[in-house]
Design an enzyme around this catalytic site. Structure first.
Site, PDB file in Angstrom:
ATOM      1  N   TYR A 453       0.822  -1.203   0.000  1.00 19.34           N
ATOM      2  CA  TYR A 453       0.000   0.000   0.000  1.00 19.34           C
ATOM      3  C   TYR A 453       0.862   1.263   0.000  1.00 19.34           C
ATOM      4  O   TYR A 453       0.591   2.209  -0.717  1.00 19.34           O
ATOM      5  CB  TYR A 453      -0.966   0.015   1.199  1.00 19.34           C
ATOM      6  CG  TYR A 453      -1.747   1.307   1.174  1.00 19.34           C
ATOM      7  CD1 TYR A 453      -2.739   1.492   0.191  1.00 19.34           C
ATOM      8  CD2 TYR A 453      -1.425   2.370   2.005  1.00 19.34           C
ATOM      9  CE1 TYR A 453      -3.405   2.686   0.088  1.00 19.34           C
ATOM     10  CE2 TYR A 453      -2.086   3.577   1.896  1.00 19.34           C
ATOM     11  CZ  TYR A 453      -3.072   3.723   0.941  1.00 19.34           C
ATOM     12  OH  TYR A 453      -3.720   4.909   0.815  1.00 19.34           O
ATOM     13  N   GLU A 454       1.887   1.242   0.822  1.00 13.64           N
ATOM     14  CA  GLU A 454       2.797   2.403   0.857  1.00 13.64           C
ATOM     15  C   GLU A 454       3.350   2.677  -0.543  1.00 13.64           C
ATOM     16  O   GLU A 454       3.427   3.815  -1.002  1.00 13.64           O
ATOM     17  CB  GLU A 454       3.988   2.124   1.793  1.00 13.64           C
ATOM     18  CG  GLU A 454       3.574   1.958   3.220  1.00 13.64           C
ATOM     19  CD  GLU A 454       4.711   1.407   4.074  1.00 13.64           C
ATOM     20  OE1 GLU A 454       4.432   0.914   5.146  1.00 13.64           O
ATOM     21  OE2 GLU A 454       5.886   1.488   3.636  1.00 13.64           O
ATOM     22  N   LEU A 455       3.701   1.584  -1.153  1.00 12.96           N
ATOM     23  CA  LEU A 455       4.284   1.706  -2.482  1.00 12.96           C
ATOM     24  C   LEU A 455       3.274   2.304  -3.452  1.00 12.96           C
ATOM     25  O   LEU A 455       3.564   3.269  -4.165  1.00 12.96           O
ATOM     26  CB  LEU A 455       4.725   0.329  -2.967  1.00 12.96           C
ATOM     27  CG  LEU A 455       5.381   0.273  -4.330  1.00 12.96           C
ATOM     28  CD1 LEU A 455       6.672   1.060  -4.326  1.00 12.96           C
ATOM     29  CD2 LEU A 455       5.635  -1.162  -4.733  1.00 12.96           C
TER      30      LEU A 455
END
Ligand SMILES: *[C@@H]1O[C@H](CO)[C@@H](O)[C@H](O)[C@H]1NC(C)=O
Ligand SMILES: *[C@@H]1O[C@H](CO)[C@@H](O)[C@H](O)[C@H]1NC(C)=O
Ligand SMILES: *[C@@H]1O[C@H](CO)[C@@H](O)[C@H](O)[C@H]1NC(C)=O
Ligand SMILES: *[C@@H]1O[C@H](CO)[C@@H](O)[C@H](O)[C@H]1NC(C)=O
Ligand SMILES: *[C@@H]1O[C@H](CO)[C@@H](O)[C@H](O)[C@H]1NC(C)=O
Ligand SMILES: *[C@@H]1O[C@H](CO)[C@@H](O)[C@H](O)[C@H]1NC(C)=O
Ligand SMILES: *[C@@H]1O[C@H](CO)[C@@H](O)[C@H](O)[C@H]1NC(C)=O
Length: 540
Positions: A453-455
């Site tokens: 998700y961060e990516l």
């Protein structure tokens, strides 16, 4: 009928015999002391019968015609069409007449003195011009006395040549050394007396006659710098044939210039056998009238003409650049160019260092006005498993120690900076929005569901909204990036940093410099008291 045929054959024989050696020329020169003969030429078959008488006469300066008879002189022999001298002497000068019926032939005989100091008489030579490399042939033959000749010798410049055949001869390709006087000396005996006849050839070896197109050497228009009041010599050089000429045209409409003199033409043969010619035009005490006038030099020959011009110009003042200064200027310009090229190359190689130095020098800070809290959000593999322990340590310990403590950046490390609880996804999204960079610590096992998700959030910010820049740190070598989202491969290659544990230890190492370069510019508040040179990681 039968007799007529026989006499016709006889006639033919006589005709051939006499025409071979008869003497047609009316003016003849002989050398004193040599055997000599006069022989009537049957120009047309003369109807002869037994009764037709043949008479010989001579007349000297007193113009009396005296008939010559056999025995009138011990040196003279007469028969049929021939008068022989054994030998001829100076007294024999005069006119001789052959008379047969009402046909007569006249010769005027001149006798030259024998040259006592030479083996031949110079006035009695046959001149031959032979081109070099062409055939030179000298054959000693005397058809009239052939039967009497006892021996023949050939001399070159009065030195006897070794060969001594009955008929010595030369046949070779001519060389310049072959030039000279070749004398054939025939010896013959008659009534116990020895006589010699000398025939001499004056052989001159010349250049190949094939003519060249004459050309003047050098440029067509020549500017010659002169000083008023001085003299100048203009030299005109040509490549030409023997008979071509080189000349100057220097006269003006208002008559000849007394200061201008044309010198003699000087010719010289080069080692290659080419003919060069040069002719100088001397201009004395140069005045204004001599300037800006075309002094033309021309070479002319059968092959064509060629012209070139000289023009005198006043020597430039000091304002003009003298030669050595010009050279120096060129050298300096080249040095500057080289320096610039070097500078550009160095700039490309040390771009990062230069940018960092510039930031340091200018105290540049990009972080003051954008309203973001963090300089970078660090995304990494969160599970601390044994196989990715180093990566975890790097993200959680090494990065903050260097970037925060040493370089004064503010990082956002989720595990450290976010309170547990709350909606993780929303939290991460807002944290990324508050960050200026997204640092992804990349490894094979990175793509776990938690970091994905961060990516994705970061990529969205970076690629769609262009609000954040991504820095990829390849912590362990990643062979292929296929497991990464396609969009990540669009990142410029310099945004991917490779961590090399052994080489990247020092703060001064290329890895940290490149990372600082990708990080936003920020005035460094001296962080820790660690020395620049101290290793980042504890030594293994
Ligand atoms: C040949 O000789 C005779 C006498 O000797 C003479 O009459 C005659 O004219 C001669 N012939 C010619 C063609 O001269
Ligand atoms: C001309 O010829 C005659 C006869 O041969 C001779 O006696 C005389 O001396 C000659 N005269 C000259 C000037 O040679
Ligand atoms: C030469 O002589 C012959 C006779 O012998 C005569 O017929 C003839 O006309 C003569 N020619 C000249 C040019 O006198
Ligand atoms: C004969 O020859 C000599 C030398 O060769 C020359 O001086 C003289 O003029 C000649 N005489 C005649 C009549 O040709
Ligand atoms: C050549 O001369 C020699 C002596 O000088 C003589 O014995 C010989 O017979 C001569 N030969 C001829 C062909 O005349
Ligand atoms: C030999 O021939 C050359 C070229 O033709 C000429 O210049 C020279 O005068 C001649 N020499 C004699 C002695 O005839
Ligand atoms: C010299 O040559 C140039 C060009 O060939 C020509 O224009 C000029 O008239 C010539 N000058 C004289 C003086 O012949």
């Amino acid at each position: 009928m039968y007799r007529g045929e026989l006499s016709l054959t006889l006639w033919a024989l006589i005709f051939i015999n006499t025409s071979e050696t008869c003497i047609l020329r009316t003016h003849i020169t002989a050398v004193e002391g040599e055997p000599f003969y006069l022989k009537y030429c049957l120009s047309s078959p003369v109807h002869k019968n037994e009764t037709t008488t043949i008479r010989w006469y001579r007349s000297n300066r007193s113009q009396e015609r005296v008939e010559l008879k056999q025995g009138s002189s011990p040196r003279i022999t007469l028969w049929d069409y021939v008068l022989e001298f054994w030998p001829v002497e100076l007294d024999d000068r005069g006119s001789y007449f052959f008379q047969m019926g009402n046909y007569t032939q006249q010769w005027i005989l001149n006798i030259t003195r024998r040259n006592k100091h030479s083996c031949f008489t110079e006035k009695q030579v046959t001149s031959k011009i032979v081109e070099v490399k062409k055939v030179l042939q000298i054959t000693c033959e005397n058809s009239y006395y052939q039967k009497l000749i006892n021996s023949t010798s050939l001399y070159k410049n009065c030195k006897k040549l070794p060969e001594n055949d009955k008929n010595p001869s030369i046949r070779k390709n001519a060389e310049f050394e072959d030039q000279g006087f070749y004398s054939c000396v025939f010896s013959l005996h008659r009534s116990g007396k020895l006589f010699t006849i000398t025939k001499t050839f004056n052989i001159t070896i010349v250049e190949d006659h094939s003519n060249i197109v004459p050309v003047l050497l050098g440029p067509k228009l020549n500017h010659v710098e002169v000083e008023l009041g001085k003299d100048v010599q203009l030299n005109c050089c040509a490549l030409l044939n023997k008979n071509d000429v080189v000349y100057w045209i220097f006269e003006k409409e208002n008559g000849p210039d007394p200061n201008v003199h044309e010198e003699e033409e000087k010719k010289a043969v080069t080692s290659e056998g080419k003919l060069h010619s040069s002719r100088i035009l001397r201009i004395e005490n140069i005045n204004e009238n001599n300037l800006n006038f075309l002094y033309n030099c021309t070479v002319a020959g059968e092959g064509g003409t060629d012209t070139k011009s000289f023009i005198l110009v006043k020597k430039a003042d000091m304002a003009d650049i003298p030669g050595h200064i010009f050279t120096r200027g060129m050298i300096i310009a080249i040095l500057i160019l080289v320096a610039v090229v070097c500078f550009v190359i160095v700039g490309v190689i040390y771009r990062v260092d230069l940018v960092l130095f510039y930031r340091h020098l200018m105290g540049k800070d990009e972080t003051l006005t954008d309203g973001k809290t963090y300089d970078a959000f660090v995304s990494y593999l969160k599970e601390c498993r044994p196989e990715n322990g180093e990566e975890y340590t790097f993200a959680v310990e090494t990065l903050p120690r260097v970037l925060e403590k040493h370089f004064g950046y503010q990082l956002c490390i989720f595990e450290r900076d976010v309170m547990p609880g709350g909606a993780v996804v929303d939290e991460i999204h807002s944290l990324i929005q508050k960050s200026r960079r997204l640092i992804i610590v990349l490894s094979k096992s990175y793509m776990s569901s938690e970091v994905r998700y961060e990516l994705e959030s970061g990529l969205h910010e970076a690629l769609v909204e262009r609000k954040i820049k991504i820095i990829l740190i390849e912590f362990t070598p990643v062979g292929d990036f296929t497991f990464l989202p396609q969009s990540l491969t669009l990142l410029k290659s310099h945004r991917v940093l490779k961590w090399k544990a052994d080489k990247s230890l020092s703060y001064n190492s290329r890895f940290w410099k490149n990372l600082l370069y990708l990080m936003p510019a920020k005035t460094v508040k001296p962080g820790g008291d660690e020395s620049e040179m101290l290793p980042v990681l504890p030594e293994p």
